[in-house]
Design an enzyme around this catalytic site. Sequence first.
Site, PDB file in Angstrom:
ATOM      1  N   THR A 102      37.597  10.984   3.461  1.00 29.09           N
ATOM      2  CA  THR A 102      38.379  10.279   2.443  1.00 29.09           C
ATOM      3  C   THR A 102      39.834  10.291   2.885  1.00 29.09           C
ATOM      4  OG1 THR A 102      36.864  10.931   0.673  1.00 29.09           O
ATOM      5  CG2 THR A 102      39.076  10.254   0.030  1.00 29.09           C
ATOM      6  N   LYS A 177      36.043   4.618  -2.827  1.00 30.96           N
ATOM      7  CA  LYS A 177      36.119   6.070  -3.030  1.00 30.96           C
ATOM      8  C   LYS A 177      37.273   6.424  -3.961  1.00 30.96           C
ATOM      9  CE  LYS A 177      35.244  10.442  -2.623  1.00 30.96           C
ATOM     10  NZ  LYS A 177      35.148  11.176  -1.360  1.00 30.96           N
ATOM     11  N   LYS A 245      44.687  15.932  -3.060  1.00 33.32           N
ATOM     12  CA  LYS A 245      44.885  15.086  -1.889  1.00 33.32           C
ATOM     13  C   LYS A 245      44.346  13.687  -2.147  1.00 33.32           C
ATOM     14  CE  LYS A 245      41.956  14.708   1.271  1.00 33.32           C
ATOM     15  NZ  LYS A 245      40.871  13.740   1.681  1.00 33.32           N
TER      16      LYS A 245
END
Length: 293
Positions: A102, A177, A245
């Site tokens: 990701t 995502k 993150k």
Amino acid sequence: MASSENPKLAFLGLGVMGAPMAGHLAKGGADVKVYNRTGSKADAWVKDHGGESAATPREAAEGADVVLACVGNDNDLFSLCTGPDGAFAGMKEGSLFVDHTTVSARVTRDLAARAKEAGIGYVDAPVSGGQAGAENGQLSVMCGGTPEDYARAESVAAPYSKICRRLGDVGAGQLAKMSNQIAIAGLVQGLSEAIAFAERAGLDGEALVEVISQGAAGSWQMVNRHKTMLADEFDHGFAVDWMRKDLAICLDAARELDASLPVTALVDQFYSDVQAMDGGRWDTSSLVKRLRR
């Protein structure tokens, strides 16, 4: 050269996600060469699964038909792919790079352009399902790339996928995502507030969840996380540090797209509170803990 039915594979990154994903490939009979920044992990993987390990990403990628990666963040992925010892330097023309990390849309676009210049296909394919999904071969895989590259990636990823879909051209997988993480952030906060409220009201948390999980409030998070949340245990699943993150990536993309993410921004700050409680390595359901203070 390996046949299209049994391509020669390289897998880069053997963390809590990558190691079991690569393991599923090996169990399926694939020829897999692995690389990990900490070499002892690669050696241990080979001892368990066979195949061979490589000292650099380039060495792992040499001769591979498909190179797959699952690492930590933008910087990890960029250094893994580029430079004289990077994967791209070892990949042959016509091979395919599949990124399960990701990362930001920016680094995805950059690396995809570099791959195209070298005659390498590129599919961004971040996953959802956590460590358990990786171990059980039940990951959701969100992909961006050409239809031809996607077809190759889908075939290779089948051993660890519950569902694999192409959402568009390169970058679409990362955007999907981001949508996934945006949805999770709001769900976990809502579940945390419901549990904390029930506790203050003196309700039996287990009985409450048994009832409401069967109705419109039910969710994967409720079914799979409520027991540990009620027990004040947060060592199960995706860590807060990694969620922050990911949410930073979401918020950066939202600014580029002029999209409004008020709940996501708020929950990101709540996760900052959890980090301040020394909970950076707790799983994401630890949002409830800040409501118990």
